[in-house]
Design a protein around this motif. Structure first.
Motif, PDB file in Angstrom:
ATOM      1  N   ASP A  25       0.858  -1.376  -0.235  1.00  0.00           N
ATOM      2  CA  ASP A  25       0.020  -0.150  -0.014  1.00  0.00           C
ATOM      3  C   ASP A  25       0.822   1.454  -0.203  1.00  0.00           C
ATOM      4  N   ARG A  27       3.538   2.230   1.694  1.00  0.00           N
ATOM      5  CA  ARG A  27       3.776   2.656   3.263  1.00  0.00           C
ATOM      6  C   ARG A  27       5.380   2.421   3.263  1.00  0.00           C
ATOM      7  N   SER A  28       5.965   2.767   4.467  1.00  0.00           N
ATOM      8  CA  SER A  28       6.948   2.403   5.133  1.00  0.00           C
ATOM      9  C   SER A  28       6.878   1.522   6.011  1.00  0.00           C
ATOM     10  N   GLU A  31       5.651   2.655   9.062  1.00  0.00           N
ATOM     11  CA  GLU A  31       4.124   3.747   8.939  1.00  0.00           C
ATOM     12  C   GLU A  31       2.799   2.807   9.385  1.00  0.00           C
ATOM     13  N   GLN A  32       2.216   3.186  10.002  1.00  0.00           N
ATOM     14  CA  GLN A  32       1.415   2.814  10.159  1.00  0.00           C
ATOM     15  C   GLN A  32      -0.167   3.887   9.569  1.00  0.00           C
ATOM     16  N   ARG A  33      -1.230   3.001   9.521  1.00  0.00           N
ATOM     17  CA  ARG A  33      -1.985   3.187   8.885  1.00  0.00           C
ATOM     18  C   ARG A  33      -3.274   4.439   9.439  1.00  0.00           C
ATOM     19  N   LYS A  34      -4.022   5.575   9.053  1.00  0.00           N
ATOM     20  CA  LYS A  34      -4.427   5.911   8.781  1.00  0.00           C
ATOM     21  C   LYS A  34      -5.185   5.774  10.602  1.00  0.00           C
TER      22      LYS A  34
END
Lengths: 389, 218
Positions: A25, A27-28, A31-34
């Protein structure tokens, strides 16, 4: 229903991408999702959206007898509910292996870290104490149920208000919600879990895995941390995972900074909710229904009015009441039937029922004595006969 | 003739809100918020498999505590309504699993659940014979009919509460759930009122679906 099996090419694509530091998706790796937190009108209702994973928690309380081993403490009970709504392979009512794992980890993070002050929940030692119950409903499973469930449970506990209690000697008076303002729970610290999916035998990790990444991963590392960077839970699972201690420490560092940010966000959302309630017209979860109004999948409509003729109930009292068909039992040559007549007159009694034929009654039993012989040492035998009269 | 104004509370819905379900909707009627999801046609368990039609399974989940008798009652009502509107003959030996989750209780959970299930079925694309709209009204202690009551009105006490569900073709009555005691005239009046109100809900469904298909996929 069984879960759709994961294809080998999907799995290999995810593993290859994660090894190169990329995710499906975009992200790194850290990194967390929204994340989106909303609250309901009822105290203790919290809905959490972690990307597409949706979880709702509701807190309730009741007065119970405290445990004999901990007579001066209240109780905290956490229950995770997974139904077919979340995923097609979840069974309603029964928690599968994954459900039990989620339940246990949420319990460990919230109960075992003792973030809720249970001593303040005691009313009368050894007699009455509050039992706080957290029901966590998993609504959509798109990976990382543990983090979403813990965040929802913590948000719900912070949001919850219990009824106020006063002690009059040994008499316990529980005040209604409109009598006295309800009292919030005492939360000592804010523990949250952060999950990492482990790939390449523990060498590569990805924070907040999606459902696809979870299924392709070798194992999982779950860390429970609070805002003071204190560790309260640690779990490593998965076969073929040999994670080195440096990797665990670097994961913990990433997780600690994320935990601080998430607790900040939770506190901000709670404050915003409190401000909304003071304003007056508070809708709770209704605002989260069609949140992005420009989306074509949403539809809103204000209160709709229409005109109806007014019926006058008193004016119709003179009219005849609706005719109810009268029924009567009629016996005809030993057969009893039900006959209905649409006779409106109420003077006819509908208690016209013929008595049923008498049931044969057993009156008395007759015993017959048989005389065998006077010099016999046997006891006289008695025969029982039944006689119908 | 004298006329008075009656109203249905604000309606909001978001379709396809869950990414995994075949059809899902988050529906709100006033302050009542309900989420419904539909998975189907699914492989049916052998005990539940029916040779000539689809098996409809409904799960109603309350927010607090374990599901009890009241929840089973609601499940049965929703199940009979669904058996009427879904063309079950087209998918024999399969099952459809409908789950309703109570999110916020604003007074009319049963009618909101039925409306949410109808929208979720529309979203899932299952073949339907007709749509269904449910409306609740109650008769308060002063013999006044209150249409679509809010939770405060319900908690104040009532003489009777009715939930009626109507179909979209001829506005015939599909479901009638009543509790309480009133003269027959009042029942008749309540049913006619709910029938008129169901037009508003059917209109809302139409607008929601029109909007969803308003953009073309390239």
């Amino acid at each position: 229903m069984k879960e759709t099996p994961l294809s080998i090419c999907e799995k290999q694509c995810v593993i290859q991408a994660v090894k190169e530091g990329q995710r499906v998706d975009g992200r790194s790796l850290s990194e967390q999702r929204k994340t989106c937190i909303t609250f309901g009108t009822e105290w203790g209702c919290c809905q959490v959206l972690l990307g597409n994973t949706r979880v709702m928690a509701q807190v309730s309380c009741s007065i119970q007898v405290p445990k004999s081993s901990r007579a001066n403490e209240g109780m905290l009970f956490i229950n995770v509910e997974m139904s077919t709504m979340a995923a097609e392979h979840f069974e309603a009512g029964r928690l599968g292996q994954q459900g039990i794992e989620v339940n246990r980890l949420v319990e460990r993070c919230i109960k075992d870290s003792r973030c809720v002050d249970l001593e303040s929940l005691c009313i009368l030692v050894e007699e009455q104490a509050w039992e706080v119950r957290v029901d966590i409903h998993v609504l959509n499973h798109e990976g990382n149920l543990i983090d979403a469930a813990t965040l929802a449970a913590l948000g719900a506990l912070c949001h919850f208000r219990r009824p106020d209690v006063t002690l009059d000697g040994r008499q316990v008076i529980v005040h209604q919600l409109d009598e006295r303002d309800p009292v919030p729970l005492t939360i000592l610290h804010y523990p949250l879990t952060l999950s990492f999916a482990l790939f390449d035998q523990g060498k590569v990790y990805a924070l907040d895995p999606t459902s696809l990444e979870e299924r392709s991963a070798d194992g999982k590392l779950v860390l429970g941390l609070n805002a003071y960077r204190e560790l309260c839970t640690l779990q490593i699972s998965g076969d073929g995972v040999f994670i080195r201690k440096e990797a665990v420490l670097s994961c913990a560092n990433v997780a600690a900074s994320r935990a601080v940010e998430m607790v900040e966000m939770l506190k901000k959302c709670l404050a915003a909710d409190a401000a909304e309630r003071i304003k007056g017209k508070y809708d709770g979860l209704v605002t989260s229904v069609a949140l992005e109004a420009e989306r074509i999948t949403t539809q809103s409509q204000a209160r709709a009015y229409f005109k109806t003729p007014v019926h006058n109930l008193e004016g119709n009292a003179d009219e005849e009441p609706l005719s109810v068909p009268k029924t009567k039992l009629v016996k005809d040559q030993g057969i009893v039937t039900l006959q209905t007549s649409s006779d409106v007159s109420s003077s006819e009694s509908d208690a016209e029922m013929e008595p049923l034929p008498p049931v044969p009654v057993v009156k008395k039993r007759v015993y017959e004595e048989i005389d065998i012989g006077n010099d016999s040492e046997e006891e006289p035998v008695m025969l029982v006969t039944k006689e119908l009269t | 003739m004298e006329t008075e104004q009656k109203s249905i509370r604000a309606l909001k819905c978001e379709q396809s809100v869950l990414s995994r379900a075949d059809g899902s909707v988050m529906f709100s009627q006033g302050n009542t918020v309900v989420m419904a999801s539909v998975y189907g046609p699914l492989e049916a368990k052998i005990q539940k498999e029916l040779s000539d039609r689809m098996y409809v399974e409904v799960n109603y989940k309350p927010k607090t505590g374990m599901p009890g008798v009241a929840e089973r009652g609601k499940e049965k009502l929703i199940k009979t309504t669904c058996n009427h509107i879904i063309l079950t003959n087209l998918h024999p030996r399969t099952a459809v699993c409908i789950t309703v989750q109570e999110m916020q209780d604003g007074g009319t959970l049963l009618s909101a659940s039925i409306n949410a299930v109808c929208l979720a079925l529309l979203d899932s694309g299952l073949p339907l014979q007709c749509l269904v709209a449910a409306v609740t009204c109650l008769v308060d202690k002063k013999d006044k009919i209150v249409l679509d009551p809010c939770i405060r009105t319900v908690k104040e006490g009532y003489k009777a509460m009715f939930t009626f569900a109507f179909d979209s073709q001829k506005y015939n009555l599909i479901l009638s759930h009543c509790e309480g005691q009133v003269p027959y005239q009042l029942f008749q009046e309540a049913m006619e009122l709910c029938q008129k109100a169901s037009h508003i809900i059917f209109d809302f469904y139409r607008q929601a679906v029109l909007r969803k298909f308003s953009k073309e996929l390239l």
